[in-house]
Design a protein around this motif. Structure first.
Motif, PDB file in Angstrom:
ATOM      1  N   ASP A   8      86.668  37.943  13.416  1.00 19.09           N
ATOM      2  CA  ASP A   8      86.589  38.788  12.223  1.00 19.09           C
ATOM      3  C   ASP A   8      85.203  38.746  11.585  1.00 19.09           C
ATOM      4  OD1 ASP A   8      89.284  39.632  12.378  1.00 19.09           O
ATOM      5  OD2 ASP A   8      89.938  37.791  11.394  1.00 19.09           O
ATOM      6  N   VAL A   9      84.576  37.581  11.571  1.00 19.62           N
ATOM      7  CA  VAL A   9      83.228  37.459  10.994  1.00 19.62           C
ATOM      8  C   VAL A   9      82.227  38.234  11.834  1.00 19.62           C
ATOM      9  CG1 VAL A   9      81.328  35.862  10.503  1.00 19.62           C
ATOM     10  CG2 VAL A   9      83.629  35.289   9.800  1.00 19.62           C
ATOM     11  N   SER A  10      82.322  38.118  13.157  1.00 15.98           N
ATOM     12  CA  SER A  10      81.389  38.837  14.023  1.00 15.98           C
ATOM     13  C   SER A  10      81.557  40.349  13.845  1.00 15.98           C
ATOM     14  CB  SER A  10      81.545  38.415  15.486  1.00 15.98           C
ATOM     15  OG  SER A  10      82.788  38.801  15.999  1.00 15.98           O
ATOM     16  N   ALA A  11      82.794  40.823  13.705  1.00 14.95           N
ATOM     17  CA  ALA A  11      83.030  42.249  13.471  1.00 14.95           C
ATOM     18  C   ALA A  11      82.491  42.671  12.104  1.00 14.95           C
ATOM     19  CB  ALA A  11      84.520  42.558  13.568  1.00 14.95           C
ATOM     20  N   HIS A  12      82.696  41.851  11.088  1.00 18.30           N
ATOM     21  CA  HIS A  12      82.226  42.137   9.729  1.00 18.30           C
ATOM     22  C   HIS A  12      80.706  42.272   9.686  1.00 18.30           C
ATOM     23  CE1 HIS A  12      82.224  42.116   5.351  1.00 18.30           C
ATOM     24  NE2 HIS A  12      81.348  41.134   5.369  1.00 18.30           N
ATOM     25  N   LEU A  13      80.020  41.389  10.421  1.00 22.56           N
ATOM     26  CA  LEU A  13      78.558  41.393  10.423  1.00 22.56           C
ATOM     27  C   LEU A  13      77.965  42.297  11.501  1.00 22.56           C
ATOM     28  CD1 LEU A  13      77.899  37.580   9.866  1.00 22.56           C
ATOM     29  CD2 LEU A  13      77.774  39.427   8.170  1.00 22.56           C
ATOM     30  N   GLY A  14      78.790  42.747  12.432  1.00 23.09           N
ATOM     31  CA  GLY A  14      78.310  43.622  13.496  1.00 23.09           C
ATOM     32  C   GLY A  14      77.457  42.895  14.523  1.00 23.09           C
ATOM     33  N   VAL A  15      77.816  41.659  14.825  1.00 18.36           N
ATOM     34  CA  VAL A  15      77.065  40.860  15.797  1.00 18.36           C
ATOM     35  C   VAL A  15      78.030  40.231  16.801  1.00 18.36           C
ATOM     36  CG1 VAL A  15      75.221  40.318  14.145  1.00 18.36           C
ATOM     37  CG2 VAL A  15      77.148  38.757  14.383  1.00 18.36           C
ATOM     38  N   ASN A  16      77.483  39.668  17.875  1.00 18.36           N
ATOM     39  CA  ASN A  16      78.289  38.965  18.872  1.00 18.36           C
ATOM     40  C   ASN A  16      78.791  37.645  18.306  1.00 18.36           C
ATOM     41  OD1 ASN A  16      77.890  40.831  20.954  1.00 18.36           O
ATOM     42  ND2 ASN A  16      75.946  39.887  21.500  1.00 18.36           N
ATOM     43  N   LYS A  17      79.900  37.159  18.870  1.00 14.59           N
ATOM     44  CA  LYS A  17      80.420  35.858  18.456  1.00 14.59           C
ATOM     45  C   LYS A  17      79.396  34.755  18.713  1.00 14.59           C
ATOM     46  CE  LYS A  17      84.307  36.045  20.760  1.00 14.59           C
ATOM     47  NZ  LYS A  17      85.658  35.711  21.274  1.00 14.59           N
ATOM     48  N   SER A  18      78.611  34.880  19.790  1.00 11.81           N
ATOM     49  CA  SER A  18      77.604  33.853  20.084  1.00 11.81           C
ATOM     50  C   SER A  18      76.553  33.763  18.978  1.00 11.81           C
ATOM     51  CB  SER A  18      76.940  34.102  21.440  1.00 11.81           C
ATOM     52  OG  SER A  18      76.298  35.359  21.466  1.00 11.81           O
ATOM     53  N   SER A  19      76.239  34.894  18.349  1.00 10.80           N
ATOM     54  CA  SER A  19      75.302  34.877  17.217  1.00 10.80           C
ATOM     55  C   SER A  19      75.887  34.107  16.046  1.00 10.80           C
ATOM     56  CB  SER A  19      74.956  36.298  16.777  1.00 10.80           C
ATOM     57  OG  SER A  19      74.238  36.972  17.775  1.00 10.80           O
ATOM     58  N   VAL A  20      77.181  34.292  15.798  1.00  6.19           N
ATOM     59  CA  VAL A  20      77.837  33.587  14.701  1.00  6.19           C
ATOM     60  C   VAL A  20      77.780  32.077  14.950  1.00  6.19           C
ATOM     61  CG1 VAL A  20      80.009  33.235  13.443  1.00  6.19           C
ATOM     62  CG2 VAL A  20      79.334  35.543  14.158  1.00  6.19           C
ATOM     63  N   TYR A  21      78.120  31.643  16.161  1.00  4.72           N
ATOM     64  CA  TYR A  21      78.046  30.215  16.491  1.00  4.72           C
ATOM     65  C   TYR A  21      76.630  29.677  16.314  1.00  4.72           C
ATOM     66  CZ  TYR A  21      82.749  30.223  18.523  1.00  4.72           C
ATOM     67  OH  TYR A  21      84.112  30.306  18.713  1.00  4.72           O
ATOM     68  N   ARG A  22      75.638  30.446  16.755  1.00  2.94           N
ATOM     69  CA  ARG A  22      74.234  30.021  16.634  1.00  2.94           C
ATOM     70  C   ARG A  22      73.828  29.916  15.164  1.00  2.94           C
ATOM     71  NH1 ARG A  22      72.442  33.127  20.227  1.00  2.94           N
ATOM     72  NH2 ARG A  22      72.037  34.942  18.927  1.00  2.94           N
ATOM     73  N   TRP A  23      74.262  30.870  14.338  1.00  2.00           N
ATOM     74  CA  TRP A  23      73.918  30.846  12.919  1.00  2.00           C
ATOM     75  C   TRP A  23      74.583  29.677  12.205  1.00  2.00           C
ATOM     76  CZ3 TRP A  23      74.685  36.784  11.893  1.00  2.00           C
ATOM     77  CH2 TRP A  23      73.611  37.483  12.461  1.00  2.00           C
ATOM     78  N   ILE A  24      75.776  29.301  12.632  1.00  2.00           N
ATOM     79  CA  ILE A  24      76.435  28.127  12.048  1.00  2.00           C
ATOM     80  C   ILE A  24      75.569  26.899  12.313  1.00  2.00           C
ATOM     81  CG2 ILE A  24      78.401  26.548  12.226  1.00  2.00           C
ATOM     82  CD1 ILE A  24      80.088  29.076  13.002  1.00  2.00           C
ATOM     83  N   GLU A  25      75.149  26.760  13.570  1.00  2.00           N
ATOM     84  CA  GLU A  25      74.402  25.569  13.996  1.00  2.00           C
ATOM     85  C   GLU A  25      72.976  25.535  13.470  1.00  2.00           C
ATOM     86  OE1 GLU A  25      72.687  23.719  18.129  1.00  2.00           O
ATOM     87  OE2 GLU A  25      74.561  24.834  18.217  1.00  2.00           O
ATOM     88  N   LYS A  26      72.270  26.664  13.536  1.00  2.00           N
ATOM     89  CA  LYS A  26      70.833  26.648  13.256  1.00  2.00           C
ATOM     90  C   LYS A  26      70.425  27.198  11.902  1.00  2.00           C
ATOM     91  CE  LYS A  26      69.704  26.797  18.091  1.00  2.00           C
ATOM     92  NZ  LYS A  26      68.860  25.785  18.581  1.00  2.00           N
ATOM     93  N   LYS A  27      71.259  28.032  11.294  1.00  2.00           N
ATOM     94  CA  LYS A  27      70.851  28.678  10.043  1.00  2.00           C
ATOM     95  C   LYS A  27      71.773  28.391   8.872  1.00  2.00           C
ATOM     96  CE  LYS A  27      68.055  32.326  11.988  1.00  2.00           C
ATOM     97  NZ  LYS A  27      67.514  33.636  11.661  1.00  2.00           N
ATOM     98  N   GLY A  28      72.796  27.570   9.084  1.00  2.00           N
ATOM     99  CA  GLY A  28      73.640  27.160   7.975  1.00  2.00           C
ATOM    100  C   GLY A  28      74.657  28.172   7.507  1.00  2.00           C
ATOM    101  N   LEU A  29      75.104  29.059   8.404  1.00  2.00           N
ATOM    102  CA  LEU A  29      76.175  29.988   8.026  1.00  2.00           C
ATOM    103  C   LEU A  29      77.370  29.170   7.547  1.00  2.00           C
ATOM    104  CD1 LEU A  29      77.391  32.897   8.011  1.00  2.00           C
ATOM    105  CD2 LEU A  29      78.129  32.450  10.346  1.00  2.00           C
ATOM    106  N   PRO A  30      77.881  29.447   6.343  1.00  2.00           N
ATOM    107  CA  PRO A  30      78.981  28.639   5.806  1.00  2.00           C
ATOM    108  C   PRO A  30      80.266  28.806   6.611  1.00  2.00           C
ATOM    109  CG  PRO A  30      78.470  30.457   4.321  1.00  2.00           C
ATOM    110  CD  PRO A  30      77.460  30.490   5.421  1.00  2.00           C
ATOM    111  N   ALA A  31      80.695  27.721   7.240  1.00  2.71           N
ATOM    112  CA  ALA A  31      81.913  27.715   8.048  1.00  2.71           C
ATOM    113  C   ALA A  31      82.648  26.410   7.782  1.00  2.71           C
ATOM    114  CB  ALA A  31      81.557  27.823   9.522  1.00  2.71           C
ATOM    115  N   HIS A  32      83.941  26.454   7.905  1.00  5.46           N
ATOM    116  CA  HIS A  32      84.780  25.275   7.698  1.00  5.46           C
ATOM    117  C   HIS A  32      85.532  25.022   8.986  1.00  5.46           C
ATOM    118  CE1 HIS A  32      84.030  25.546   3.354  1.00  5.46           C
ATOM    119  NE2 HIS A  32      84.016  26.845   3.605  1.00  5.46           N
ATOM    120  N   ARG A  33      85.443  23.819   9.486  1.00  7.18           N
ATOM    121  CA  ARG A  33      86.104  23.472  10.739  1.00  7.18           C
ATOM    122  C   ARG A  33      87.542  23.039  10.466  1.00  7.18           C
ATOM    123  NH1 ARG A  33      82.751  21.989  15.714  1.00  7.18           N
ATOM    124  NH2 ARG A  33      84.291  22.811  17.126  1.00  7.18           N
ATOM    125  N   VAL A  34      88.456  23.641  11.204  1.00  7.93           N
ATOM    126  CA  VAL A  34      89.866  23.286  11.126  1.00  7.93           C
ATOM    127  C   VAL A  34      90.272  22.944  12.558  1.00  7.93           C
ATOM    128  CG1 VAL A  34      92.183  24.049  10.509  1.00  7.93           C
ATOM    129  CG2 VAL A  34      90.217  24.890   9.210  1.00  7.93           C
TER     130      VAL A  34
END
Length: 73
Positions: free
Chosen positions: A12-38
């Motif tokens: 849902d986040v990747s669709a909302h931002l219009g990017v690939n899921k791999s970009s979302v994972y990279r942004w979590i790791e390298k740019k501090g995209l706010p994510a909560h691990r469950v």
């Protein structure tokens, strides 16, 4: 009383931002995209993601870093 914001996943986040899921994972790791691990999954609040984008933390609109200035010589 305001309705509770629901948690969403990577898809849902990747669709909302219009990017690939791999970009979302990279942004979590390298740019501090706010994510909560469950467990093994990441969950997000869209309000936090939007705030992060608006703050400029996302950098350029692609997955690349800001280009460096070229120097003559």
């Amino acid at each position: 009383m305001k309705a509770e914001e629901r948690w969403i996943g990577i898809k849902d986040v990747s669709a909302h931002l219009g990017v690939n899921k791999s970009s979302v994972y990279r942004w979590i790791e390298k740019k501090g995209l706010p994510a909560h691990r469950v467990g093994k999954l990441f969950r997000f609040k869209l309000s936090e993601v939007d705030e992060w984008v608006q703050s400029g933390s996302a950098g350029e609109a692609g997955s690349q870093s800001t280009p460096k200035e070229k120097t003559d010589g």
